[in-house]
Design a protein around this motif. Structure first.
Motif, PDB file in Angstrom:
ATOM      1  N   ASP A  11      33.446  26.559  43.711  1.00  0.00           N
ATOM      2  CA  ASP A  11      34.529  27.440  43.275  1.00  0.00           C
ATOM      3  C   ASP A  11      35.576  26.658  42.486  1.00  0.00           C
ATOM      4  OD1 ASP A  11      33.188  29.331  44.733  1.00  0.00           O
ATOM      5  OD2 ASP A  11      34.461  29.141  46.498  1.00  0.00           O
ATOM      6  N   GLY A  12      35.895  27.181  41.310  1.00  0.00           N
ATOM      7  CA  GLY A  12      36.888  26.529  40.478  1.00  0.00           C
ATOM      8  C   GLY A  12      36.356  25.335  39.718  1.00  0.00           C
ATOM      9  N   VAL A  13      35.098  24.972  39.963  1.00  0.00           N
ATOM     10  CA  VAL A  13      34.464  23.845  39.274  1.00  0.00           C
ATOM     11  C   VAL A  13      33.273  24.337  38.460  1.00  0.00           C
ATOM     12  CG1 VAL A  13      33.288  21.625  39.549  1.00  0.00           C
ATOM     13  CG2 VAL A  13      35.216  22.206  41.039  1.00  0.00           C
ATOM     14  N   LEU A  14      32.331  24.995  39.138  1.00  0.00           N
ATOM     15  CA  LEU A  14      31.162  25.534  38.452  1.00  0.00           C
ATOM     16  C   LEU A  14      31.388  26.955  37.963  1.00  0.00           C
ATOM     17  CD1 LEU A  14      28.306  24.280  40.822  1.00  0.00           C
ATOM     18  CD2 LEU A  14      29.384  23.112  38.879  1.00  0.00           C
ATOM     19  N   VAL A  15      32.114  27.744  38.766  1.00  0.00           N
ATOM     20  CA  VAL A  15      32.433  29.123  38.381  1.00  0.00           C
ATOM     21  C   VAL A  15      33.911  29.393  38.656  1.00  0.00           C
ATOM     22  CG1 VAL A  15      30.109  30.044  38.738  1.00  0.00           C
ATOM     23  CG2 VAL A  15      31.728  30.015  40.645  1.00  0.00           C
ATOM     24  N   ASP A  16      34.480  30.294  37.884  1.00  0.00           N
ATOM     25  CA  ASP A  16      35.881  30.700  38.032  1.00  0.00           C
ATOM     26  C   ASP A  16      35.961  31.822  39.062  1.00  0.00           C
ATOM     27  OD1 ASP A  16      38.468  31.716  37.757  1.00  0.00           O
ATOM     28  OD2 ASP A  16      38.486  31.494  35.580  1.00  0.00           O
ATOM     29  N   VAL A  17      36.770  31.621  40.112  1.00  0.00           N
ATOM     30  CA  VAL A  17      36.831  32.605  41.197  1.00  0.00           C
ATOM     31  C   VAL A  17      38.176  33.328  41.261  1.00  0.00           C
ATOM     32  CG1 VAL A  17      35.096  31.425  42.573  1.00  0.00           C
ATOM     33  CG2 VAL A  17      37.513  30.842  42.892  1.00  0.00           C
ATOM     34  N   ALA A  18      38.966  33.246  40.195  1.00  0.00           N
ATOM     35  CA  ALA A  18      40.275  33.903  40.209  1.00  0.00           C
ATOM     36  C   ALA A  18      40.154  35.402  40.423  1.00  0.00           C
ATOM     37  CB  ALA A  18      41.018  33.616  38.902  1.00  0.00           C
ATOM     38  N   ASP A  19      39.126  36.012  39.842  1.00  0.00           N
ATOM     39  CA  ASP A  19      38.949  37.461  39.962  1.00  0.00           C
ATOM     40  C   ASP A  19      37.848  37.836  40.948  1.00  0.00           C
ATOM     41  OD1 ASP A  19      40.961  38.236  38.161  1.00  0.00           O
ATOM     42  OD2 ASP A  19      39.668  37.770  36.464  1.00  0.00           O
ATOM     43  N   SER A  20      37.460  36.890  41.798  1.00  0.00           N
ATOM     44  CA  SER A  20      36.453  37.202  42.818  1.00  0.00           C
ATOM     45  C   SER A  20      36.982  36.837  44.197  1.00  0.00           C
ATOM     46  CB  SER A  20      35.141  36.482  42.511  1.00  0.00           C
ATOM     47  OG  SER A  20      35.303  35.076  42.454  1.00  0.00           O
ATOM     48  N   TYR A  21      36.823  35.602  44.623  1.00  0.00           N
ATOM     49  CA  TYR A  21      37.299  35.223  45.951  1.00  0.00           C
ATOM     50  C   TYR A  21      38.802  35.421  46.095  1.00  0.00           C
ATOM     51  CZ  TYR A  21      32.982  33.107  47.774  1.00  0.00           C
ATOM     52  OH  TYR A  21      31.718  32.897  48.264  1.00  0.00           O
ATOM     53  N   ARG A  22      39.552  34.970  45.113  1.00  0.00           N
ATOM     54  CA  ARG A  22      41.009  35.067  45.242  1.00  0.00           C
ATOM     55  C   ARG A  22      41.476  36.526  45.193  1.00  0.00           C
ATOM     56  NH1 ARG A  22      44.297  29.728  43.766  1.00  0.00           N
ATOM     57  NH2 ARG A  22      42.767  28.234  44.531  1.00  0.00           N
ATOM     58  N   ARG A  23      40.828  37.305  44.390  1.00  0.00           N
ATOM     59  CA  ARG A  23      41.148  38.738  44.369  1.00  0.00           C
ATOM     60  C   ARG A  23      40.784  39.387  45.703  1.00  0.00           C
ATOM     61  NH1 ARG A  23      38.346  43.211  40.342  1.00  0.00           N
ATOM     62  NH2 ARG A  23      39.465  45.035  41.130  1.00  0.00           N
ATOM     63  N   ALA A  24      39.665  38.966  46.285  1.00  0.00           N
ATOM     64  CA  ALA A  24      39.250  39.530  47.574  1.00  0.00           C
ATOM     65  C   ALA A  24      40.245  39.204  48.679  1.00  0.00           C
ATOM     66  CB  ALA A  24      37.857  39.026  47.941  1.00  0.00           C
ATOM     67  N   ILE A  25      40.857  38.031  48.636  1.00  0.00           N
ATOM     68  CA  ILE A  25      41.892  37.686  49.619  1.00  0.00           C
ATOM     69  C   ILE A  25      43.023  38.700  49.558  1.00  0.00           C
ATOM     70  CG2 ILE A  25      43.681  36.003  50.203  1.00  0.00           C
ATOM     71  CD1 ILE A  25      41.722  33.828  49.135  1.00  0.00           C
ATOM     72  N   LEU A  26      43.547  38.913  48.374  1.00  0.00           N
ATOM     73  CA  LEU A  26      44.688  39.810  48.199  1.00  0.00           C
ATOM     74  C   LEU A  26      44.349  41.239  48.587  1.00  0.00           C
ATOM     75  CD1 LEU A  26      45.922  38.588  44.689  1.00  0.00           C
ATOM     76  CD2 LEU A  26      46.733  37.844  46.925  1.00  0.00           C
ATOM     77  N   GLU A  27      43.209  41.718  48.103  1.00  0.00           N
ATOM     78  CA  GLU A  27      42.889  43.129  48.300  1.00  0.00           C
ATOM     79  C   GLU A  27      42.403  43.432  49.718  1.00  0.00           C
ATOM     80  OE1 GLU A  27      40.873  45.200  45.220  1.00  0.00           O
ATOM     81  OE2 GLU A  27      41.910  44.098  43.616  1.00  0.00           O
ATOM     82  N   SER A  28      41.847  42.440  50.404  1.00  0.00           N
ATOM     83  CA  SER A  28      41.452  42.658  51.798  1.00  0.00           C
ATOM     84  C   SER A  28      42.682  42.884  52.673  1.00  0.00           C
ATOM     85  CB  SER A  28      40.656  41.457  52.321  1.00  0.00           C
ATOM     86  OG  SER A  28      39.454  41.306  51.620  1.00  0.00           O
ATOM     87  N   VAL A  29      43.696  42.051  52.494  1.00  0.00           N
ATOM     88  CA  VAL A  29      44.925  42.217  53.265  1.00  0.00           C
ATOM     89  C   VAL A  29      45.596  43.542  52.914  1.00  0.00           C
ATOM     90  CG1 VAL A  29      47.200  41.234  53.786  1.00  0.00           C
ATOM     91  CG2 VAL A  29      45.236  39.718  53.429  1.00  0.00           C
ATOM     92  N   GLU A  30      45.601  43.869  51.628  1.00  0.00           N
ATOM     93  CA  GLU A  30      46.196  45.129  51.177  1.00  0.00           C
ATOM     94  C   GLU A  30      45.467  46.324  51.780  1.00  0.00           C
ATOM     95  OE1 GLU A  30      48.615  47.795  49.187  1.00  0.00           O
ATOM     96  OE2 GLU A  30      48.824  45.630  48.942  1.00  0.00           O
ATOM     97  N   TYR A  31      44.146  46.272  51.782  1.00  0.00           N
ATOM     98  CA  TYR A  31      43.355  47.399  52.286  1.00  0.00           C
ATOM     99  C   TYR A  31      43.599  47.618  53.782  1.00  0.00           C
ATOM    100  CZ  TYR A  31      39.431  50.516  53.159  1.00  0.00           C
ATOM    101  OH  TYR A  31      38.667  51.597  53.526  1.00  0.00           O
ATOM    102  N   VAL A  32      43.654  46.535  54.538  1.00  0.00           N
ATOM    103  CA  VAL A  32      43.768  46.663  55.994  1.00  0.00           C
ATOM    104  C   VAL A  32      45.207  46.942  56.429  1.00  0.00           C
ATOM    105  CG1 VAL A  32      43.397  45.489  58.209  1.00  0.00           C
ATOM    106  CG2 VAL A  32      41.738  45.196  56.355  1.00  0.00           C
ATOM    107  N   TYR A  33      46.194  46.373  55.710  1.00  0.00           N
ATOM    108  CA  TYR A  33      47.581  46.447  56.198  1.00  0.00           C
ATOM    109  C   TYR A  33      48.575  47.082  55.220  1.00  0.00           C
ATOM    110  CZ  TYR A  33      45.809  43.531  59.923  1.00  0.00           C
ATOM    111  OH  TYR A  33      45.084  43.051  60.988  1.00  0.00           O
ATOM    112  N   ASP A  34      48.096  47.550  54.070  1.00  0.00           N
ATOM    113  CA  ASP A  34      48.948  48.237  53.084  1.00  0.00           C
ATOM    114  C   ASP A  34      50.023  47.340  52.480  1.00  0.00           C
ATOM    115  OD1 ASP A  34      47.627  50.706  53.319  1.00  0.00           O
ATOM    116  OD2 ASP A  34      48.796  51.204  55.100  1.00  0.00           O
ATOM    117  N   ARG A  35      49.957  46.068  52.717  1.00  0.00           N
ATOM    118  CA  ARG A  35      50.837  45.085  52.095  1.00  0.00           C
ATOM    119  C   ARG A  35      50.022  43.822  51.891  1.00  0.00           C
ATOM    120  NH1 ARG A  35      55.290  43.514  55.896  1.00  0.00           N
ATOM    121  NH2 ARG A  35      55.952  42.241  54.131  1.00  0.00           N
ATOM    122  N   THR A  36      50.451  42.984  50.957  1.00  0.00           N
ATOM    123  CA  THR A  36      49.724  41.742  50.746  1.00  0.00           C
ATOM    124  C   THR A  36      50.660  40.691  50.173  1.00  0.00           C
ATOM    125  OG1 THR A  36      47.636  40.817  49.915  1.00  0.00           O
ATOM    126  CG2 THR A  36      48.895  42.231  48.396  1.00  0.00           C
TER     127      THR A  36
END
Length: 292
Positions: A11-36
């Motif tokens: 991650d961040g070396v072979l492939v760019d994860v800004a719109d995958s793993y990092r996006r999943a962090i933000l949106e998972s918290v948002e989905y479960v708790y309505d804030r992130t």
């Protein structure tokens, strides 16, 4: 910076994860708790150390969101600094919350903290419905294509060929094995299983040196360059040097992950990086020029 072997993070070396793993962090918290948290806040957790596992980073971000809802007034900077002072990682985040909230308030926070649901939402968002069924073995309850399809390749074919023709090449990543395999196929890297360490192989995680020193032994290498995009990657190489002084370990930071620009360079340098590169594609020239 002589090297007989090169070990690559994914991650961040072979492939760019800004719109995958990092996006999943933000949106998972948002989905479960309505804030992130904010996207830039993710790097604060990474810099604190101990968050090579993005599921655990998601848990820590959710813990912060829940604690602030119960009156915890610290900023993200203060929270992650406190985590770093406790040694980094999720256990440190839990310790900070328990220390800052009274027992009854902390109990409410931890009762609402649903790590299983956070992980399940994360995997559904990241993998998408089809891969979730295949890899997780369950039926998704979210309709999603999967952020995994939004990972631009960073490793150029010429760089890949130069590295594999000149050096023994291994992979050391916090990804699960199945997700690492998908990324390696995407970039065209064929790495034997004995030359990989993934989440499934390695309980300690970065910055523990065991995986890196084991790969060095398997390659019978005198010097290893380990390329990563976080401070924990550089710390892993530094720790390997201390654990295995008979070999040289070079931590190489790239600026294609969360650490960028001059500030990123300074952070890498403070942790003892042997080199800081704009991207992994600068690695062959850096190794060749420094070995002369």
């Amino acid at each position: 910076m002589n090297a007989d072997a090169v070990v690559l993070d994914v991650d961040g070396v072979l492939v760019d994860v800004a719109d995958s793993y990092r996006r999943a962090i933000l949106e998972s918290v948002e989905y479960v708790y309505d804030r992130t948290i904010r996207r830039d806040d993710i790097q604060q957790f990474k810099d604190a150390g101990g968050f090579n596992n993005d599921w655990e980073l998601t848990d820590a971000a959710a813990l912060y969101v829940l604690a602030t809802a119960e009156g915890y007034g610290a900023s993200i900077d203060e929270f992650t600094d406190a985590i770093a002072a406790e040694g980094g990682g999720l256990e440190a985040a839990e310790a900070v919350v328990r220390a800052e909230l009274d027992a009854r308030t902390a109990q409410r926070v931890f009762e609402r903290w649903d790590r299983d649901r956070l992980r399940d939402v994360f995997q559904q968002l990241y993998l998408g419905e089809e891969l979730y069924r295949a890899l997780e073995g369950g039926e998704p309850d979210l309709e999603t294509r999967g952020f995994i399809h939004d990972e631009p390749v960073l490793l150029e074919a010429d760089t890949r060929d130069r590295l594999t023709e000149t050096y023994d090449v291994g992979v050391l990543t916090g990804r699960p094995e199945a997700e690492a395999e998908i990324a390696l196929e995407r970039v065209g890297l064929e790495i034997p299983l004995e030359h990989r360490f993934t989440m499934d192989d390695w309980e300690e995680g970065k910055p523990h040196p065991r995986a890196l020193t084991t790969l060095a032994e398997r390659f019978d290498a005198d010097a290893v360059a380990f390329v990563g995009d976080t401070l924990d990657d550089v710390r892993t190489a530094v720790n390997a040097s201390e654990a295995d002084p008979a070999r040289a370990y070079h931590g190489v930071g790239v600026l294609t992950g969360g650490l960028t620009g001059e500030e990123g360079r300074r952070k890498y340098d403070r942790e003892g990086a042997s080199a800081v590169l704009e991207s992994v594609n600068d690695l062959p020239d850096a190794l060749e020029s420094r070995s002369r």
